[in-house]
Structure formats: structure tokens, C-alpha cells
Enzyme design. Structure first.
Site, PDB file in Angstrom:
ATOM      1  CB  CYS A  86      -0.909   0.034   1.222  1.00 31.58           C
ATOM      2  SG  CYS A  86      -1.548  -1.565   1.717  1.00 31.58           S
ATOM      3  CG  ASP A 118      -4.724  -1.874   9.043  1.00 38.63           C
ATOM      4  OD1 ASP A 118      -3.766  -1.161   9.383  1.00 38.63           O
ATOM      5  OD2 ASP A 118      -5.900  -1.614   9.335  1.00 38.63           O
ATOM      6  CG  ASP A 160      -6.902  -0.138   6.075  1.00 38.86           C
ATOM      7  OD1 ASP A 160      -6.626  -0.259   4.877  1.00 38.86           O
ATOM      8  OD2 ASP A 160      -7.457  -1.015   6.741  1.00 38.86           O
ATOM      9  CB  CYS A 245      -6.530  -4.309   0.695  1.00 40.53           C
ATOM     10  SG  CYS A 245      -5.150  -4.854   1.712  1.00 40.53           S
ATOM     11  CB  SER A 523     -10.243  -6.036   8.296  1.00 39.42           C
ATOM     12  OG  SER A 523     -10.053  -5.840   6.923  1.00 39.42           O
TER      13      SER A 523
HETATM   14 FE1  FES Z   1      -3.041  -1.503   3.398  1.00 40.56          FE
HETATM   15 FE2  FES Z   1      -5.008  -3.332   3.354  1.00 40.56          FE
HETATM   16  S1  FES Z   1      -3.074  -3.458   4.353  1.00 40.56           S
HETATM   17  S2  FES Z   1      -5.017  -1.298   2.575  1.00 40.56           S
END
Ligand code: FES
Length: 612
Positions: A86, A118, A160, A245, A523
Site C-alpha cells: 500500500c 493492517d 487504511d 487492498c 477490517s
Molecule cells: Fe493496506 Fe489493506 S493493508 S489497505
């Protein structure tokens, strides 16, 4: 250098910026109508009052005295670090943005904020650092922008917590700002499952693996096709390169919402990370921030109640993450906008769920990009009166003007259902209250898993206990169970760790008899019958701390209630009198500081409370 905005010396001390919040340190700035763009930086670059500062700036790259005295200074904050797809590419984006700013004859200073992945921390102790990284990012960008007297800020987040973090920073420094989202990842492909995959597939496969349900598509069990081989195949091919993601998980939820709020260039939230359009967006940044500066468009001019309404509407339409609720509340709190969890429910009641996007649906952000992306969705929703197209944006145009020339969604596309034929007539995010969560809880209920659930409580005092029970296959199919995971709230976690590992394992194991309830978070990739953000949290003595194995819990997404139904108030009071707060998990370091400062989830779990 007459063609340089802000040309000419200052010849005065400036004024206290009328748009800065008096609760923050007050800086002097040139008036907005001065015709100059170096409104803050000129305090140290004019004349010779700060020779040491100017000497340092020459050493950092200011080319000559003309630029020193006249050029505005733009901070470019990338949430760059290498060890996460990301974020791994963002330094290069920052370099493109820097060139585009310099092309406008302004000075550009790149710097980084820290981040947490994450997906990499999911299911482990590292996940406790994730939410606090949002506030750390806000602290970092506020610090550099204000301390260095930057005249504007371009932030480039990817994962995120990055997006709300940079917006919270913008609300604090309130200097001209644009956000460039790092972009979504492309889809992966599994040869052994013979289908498209993404990181979420890996988590769900873990549940299928533990419950003996994972197998290759053809010749299962043959050499190179065992369940373990399938896991290896997924791990190696789920994430094919840079980008966040790819489903409507938290990163894409926040990016689309922030685009609907007018804080990005059109298309920012749906351009894949490695697309040519994303590079072109970076190339446009200098020109756009110059407009934002010239028109004195500030973050708090854009962070209005109407803009937050847009954010909530697009989140409901697209089936976005429950984390969006937490982050919208935090962003509003920082910008001093009166947004509450009741606003979330109000918008959910009137907004249909239209998007067949993962995690509950089929498609990915990359698919949405191919049919027009976020601007085409916004164009449709503005025309239908669902999104307010009149709000001002960073481009100096309204949201409606930004998307007016964008192509409409093709009539044969299958990702966004028509308003007349929604997946669900109201939003998938519900705010629940009841004797289990008197101050609120957030449920994500798309309707695919039913609208109510009643089951016996099975209680875990930390997520790890549940993960271990699931990996040992100890949660049986059959009787309806409400798995309660507590002491995982903002203070108790600390940091509200996300419980994708558990929720995905439950889906992967095909356990349809389970609802999952926590004072932590989920999540954006989580789905199923899930309720999080239970407030008050267990560490503050909320009723979730009092529930016991075998109690009956009823969750109703129609009446928006969550109650312990077989325990009366007197018994709850008796249990409360016996309850003793457990010692904090962490006593030193950043998580301990965070636990001391953080507020409750129903107000965004912020560390810098708005005292309204
Ligand atoms: Fe970065 Fe899912 S770990 S958006």
C-alpha cells in the site's frame, strides 16, 4: 521573478490568519488578498530577520535569493515505507508531485510519516499499533507543516489509517491541501483455485485450511496440490504489486469518501496504483495546489457537514467498511463539525446499498475503475440527488463540475446496481444500542446473512484466544453462538485491533451459526454477522465486560438493538459490583500514551478531543 505567485518582499509582519483555529498555536500569515502565496513561509524568508533559517533552507536546496524571498513552500507528505504494498511506491509519487510543484515555481519539500500495514499486522500484537498510527500521522504532518511554516500541504497516503490521518492533519493545520490516494492494487490469480484472488482470500483460506475444507480445484491432494500447496499459492499470488487492498475495504472506503468530500482530484480513489492515470494525477498536483492556494480554499472550508453527508452516502452505496464510521467521526471531531453516530444511522436508513463489491460481493475496485470509477458513480448519484454536487472542492470547482465531463456508468455494467433495484434498500452499516452497548455499536449487515441473530454468548478476553480456538477447530458448527471478544477497545486493546483473522476464518470455515461481537474493530475485508465498536468498552466497565458464557444475546438490524435478553438489570448490577478492571496490557511506550489519551469509539477514538 514577476511571474512567480507571491513575488515581492513582505515589508510587514502579516496578520494572525483569520481561518486558523484559536485553540492551536497562532501563526502570522500574509492576508489572503495580498496576492502572494508564500503567506506563512515569508515570515522567515523575508529580509534578514531569520538568517539562520535562510542559511538552512539554502543548504536544503533553495536555489537563489529570488526563490528564497518569493517562492511559496509546499510540503509533500508521503506515508512512504517499503515493507507494505500500500505504501511502497509512494516515495516515487512524491517525487513526481515535487517536480510538478517546482514546475509552478514553488519550493517543494518531501517528508514522510510513519505507517502500519493492517494486513501484515492482522491477528497479532502488532495490530494494536494500527489505529494509533492514524493519530501519529496527523501529529507528524501537523508538526512539519506548522513548525516549518509551509504554505500548503499535499499528502500522499496509501493504507487504511493513512487517509483519515492526513485529513485530520489538514483539519488541524488548515492550510491549502490536497490528498492524492496511493491507489488500489491489481487483482491476483491462483492457479490452484483457478480464480481471481486477493489478500482477503488468504485469511478466509486459513479458516478453510483449519477446518479441512481447502483443496485445489483439480487433482486435489496430488503432489503440488495439497492444501498446504494451495496456501503457498495464495500467499505468493494474492498481491501482485503495489497498491492498497483492492476490495471495498477500509483504504478504498476512505479514499472514495474523501473524494466525495472534495478533498482530492476526481478519479483519485479509483485509479489503480500502477495506472497511467495515477501518474498523471501526481503530475497535475502542482497546478491544482496553486489554484487551491490562490483561491485560499482551506481544508475546513471543505470539511463541512454536507461533505460528511456525502462521505456517509457513498460509503453506504458502495458497502464500505465499518472503520469508515470511526474515521468520519474522528475527522469531523478534528474539524469541529458536529457529526454523530446518529447521523450515520440516519444516512443509512435513507441510502440503499448498490455495489457488488468485495468483501460481501464479487468485484474489486479495479473493476469499478474500468467502468468509469468513482467519478462516474458520483455523477450518477449527483444526478439522482443522493450526493450534494454543490460542495466546493480542492480544484476550485464544485463536485458536480469536477465530474460533469466524466463518462456515465455503462448501462451493461454489473457492479453498481440501479437505485431502483438495490441489493438492500437501506445501508449495510447499522448503529446498534441496547443493554449490551448503551453508547452504541457498529454493525455491518448487508442482509445476505439475515437481519437478526440470537445466540448463546461465548466470551474471549482477547482476540488471540478466539484465533487459537478457531485454528484448533474448537468452534463447532450447529448451535447458534455469539462470540464476544472484549478488552480490545480503544483503551483496553489498546488500539481497537481489527479482527479480520477471526471473521475471515469463520467465513472460510463455513460457520454460518456464528455472530461476532467486539469492542475492537473489524477490517474492511470482514463480512458475516459482525458487530464492533461496542461502547462503553470492557476496559471502561461497559456491559460487554459483564457478559458471561451462556448468556443470550439478541442482535436486531431492523430495530437497531443489541441486548442481553436473559439477564435482568439487577443481575447486571450485581455483576458490575463484582467487576474489577484488569491491569492495563501496556504500561510504557506509545501504546500506553495512546491508552491514556484516547476517547471512546462512538466519538471516533481520537487522542485530541474537541471540547465543544
Ligand atoms: Fe493496506 Fe489493506 S493493508 S489497505
Amino acid at each position: 521573478m514577476s511571474d512567480v505567485p507571491g513575488a515581492g518582499g513582505l515589508g510587514g509582519g502579516g496578520i494572525t490568519d483569520p481561518k486558523s483555529d484559536p485553540q492551536y498555536i497562532q501563526f502570522k500569515a500574509l492576508p489572503a488578498d495580498s496576492g502572494k502565496l508564500n503567506r506563512w513561509s515569508s515570515e522567515v524568508t523575508r529580509g534578514h530577520e531569520f538568517p539562520g533559517a535562510q542559511a538552512m533552507l539554502y543548504a536544503a536546496g533553495v536555489p537563489d535569493e529570488d526563490m528564497m524571498k518569493n517562492a511559496p513552500q509546499v510540503g509533500i507528505s508521503t506515508v512512504w515505507w517499503e515493507g507494505n504494498p500500500c505504501n511502497t511506491h509512494l516515495l516515487e509519487f512524491g517525487k513526481i508531485v515535487k517536480k510538478s510543484v517546482e514546475k509552478q515555481k514553488m519550493l517543494a519539500w518531501q517528508y514522510n510519516a510513519v505507517g502500519v500495514s493492517d494486513a501484515i499486522t492482522m491477528g497479532g500484537e502488532g495490530m494494536r499499533y494500527s489505529l494509533q498510527s492514524r493519530d501519529l500521522i496527523a501529529d507528524s504532518i501537523e508538526t512539519v507543516t506548522c513548525a516549518q511554516r509551509h504554505d500548503a500541504n499535499i499528502s500522499i497516503p496509501g493504507c487504511d489509517k493513512n487517509m483519515p490521518g492526513v485529513v485530520m492533519a489538514a483539519a488541524r493545520h488548515n492550510r491549502p491541501f490536497i490528498m492524492i490516494y496511493g491507489g488500489t492494487i491489481r487483482k491476483g490469480y491462483s492457479q490452484l483455485l483457478e480464480r481471481e484472488i486477493n489478500v482477503s482470500t488468504c485469511y478466509e483460506a486459513a479458516g478453510a485450511f483449519a477446518y479441512g475444507k481447502l483443496q485445489a480445484k483439480t487433482n486435489p491432494g496430488a503432489p503440488g496440490r495439497t492444501p498446504s500447496d494451495v496456501m503457498s499459492d495464495l500467499e505468493q499470488h494474492a498481491c501482485p504489486g503495489a497498491g492498497a487492498c483492492g476490495g471495498m475495504y477500509t483504504a478504498n472506503t476512505m479514499a472514495t469518501a474523501i473524494e466525495a468530500m472534495g478533498l482530492t482530484l476526481p478519479g483519485s480513489s479509483s485509479y489503480p496504483a500502477l495506472s497511467p492515470e495515477k501518474a498523471r494525477e501526481c503530475e497535475r498536483a502542482g497546478e491544482v495546489i496553486k489554484t487551491t492556494m490562490a483561491k485560499d480554499i482551506r481544508p475546513r472550508d471543505l470539511l463541512t457537514k454536507e461533505a460528511f453527508e456525502n462521505a456517509l452516502v457513498i460509503t453506504m452505496i458502495l458497502g464500505g467498511s465499518t472503520n469508515g464510521v470511526l474515521h468520519f467521526l474522528a475527522m469531523a471531531n478534528t474539524a469541529e463539525v458536529g457529526l454523530t453516530i446518529d447521523d450515520v444511522q440516519r444516512v443509512s436508513d435513507k441510502t440503499p446499498f448498490l455495489a457488488d463489491l468485495q468483501p460481501s460481493g464479487k468485484y474489486m475496485m479495479e473493476d469499478l475503475y474500468k467502468v468509469g470509477g468513482t467519478p462516474s458513480v458520483l455523477k450518477m448519484l449527483i444526478a439522482a440527488g443522493r450526493i450534494n454536487g454543490d460542495i466546493m472542492t480542492v480544484t476550485g470547482k464544485t463536485l458536480a463540475e469536477n465530474v460533469a465531463d466524466w463518462p456515465s456508468l455503462p448501462p451493461d455494467q454489473k457492479i453498481i446496481r440501479p437505485l431502483s433495484d438495490p441489493i438492500k434498500a437501506s445501508g449495510h452499516i447499522r448503529i446498534l444500542r441496547g443493554n449490551f452497548a448503551p453508547e452504541g455499536a457498529v454493525a455491518k449487515i448487508t442482509g445476505k446473512e439475515g437481519l437478526s441473530f440470537e445466540g448463546k454468548a461465548k466470551v474471549f478476553n482477547e482476540e488471540q484466544e478466539l484465533n487459537e480456538a478457531l485454528s484448533r477447530g474448537e468452534i463447532p458448527p450447529g448451535d447458534k453462538l455469539v462470540l464476544v471478544v472484549r478488552y480490545e477497545g480503544p483503551k483496553g486493546g489498546p488500539g481497537m485491533p481489527e479482527q479480520l483473522r477471526a471473521s475471515a476464518a469463520i467465513m472460510g470455515a463455513g460457520l454460518k451459526n456464528i455472530a461476532l461481537v467486539t469492542d475492537g474493530r473489524y477490517s474492511g475485508a470482514s463480512h458475516g454477522f459482525i458487530v464492533g465498536h461496542v461502547t462503553p468498552e470492557a476496559a471502561r466497565g461497559g456491559p460487554i465486560a459483564l457478559v458471561r458464557d451462556g448468556d443470550t444475546i439478541l442482535i436486531d438490524a431492523v430495530t437497531n438493538r443489541i441486548d442481553i435478553t436473559n439477564v435482568d438489570d439487577a443481575e447486571l448490577e450485581r455483576r458490575r459490583s463484582e467487576w474489577v478492571a484488569p491491569p492495563p496490557r501496556v504500561r510504557r511506550g506509545v501504546l500506553a500514551k495512546y491508552a491514556r489519551l484516547v476517547g471512546d469509539a462512538s466519538h471516533g477514538a481520537v487522542t485530541d478531543q474537541w471540547d465543544d
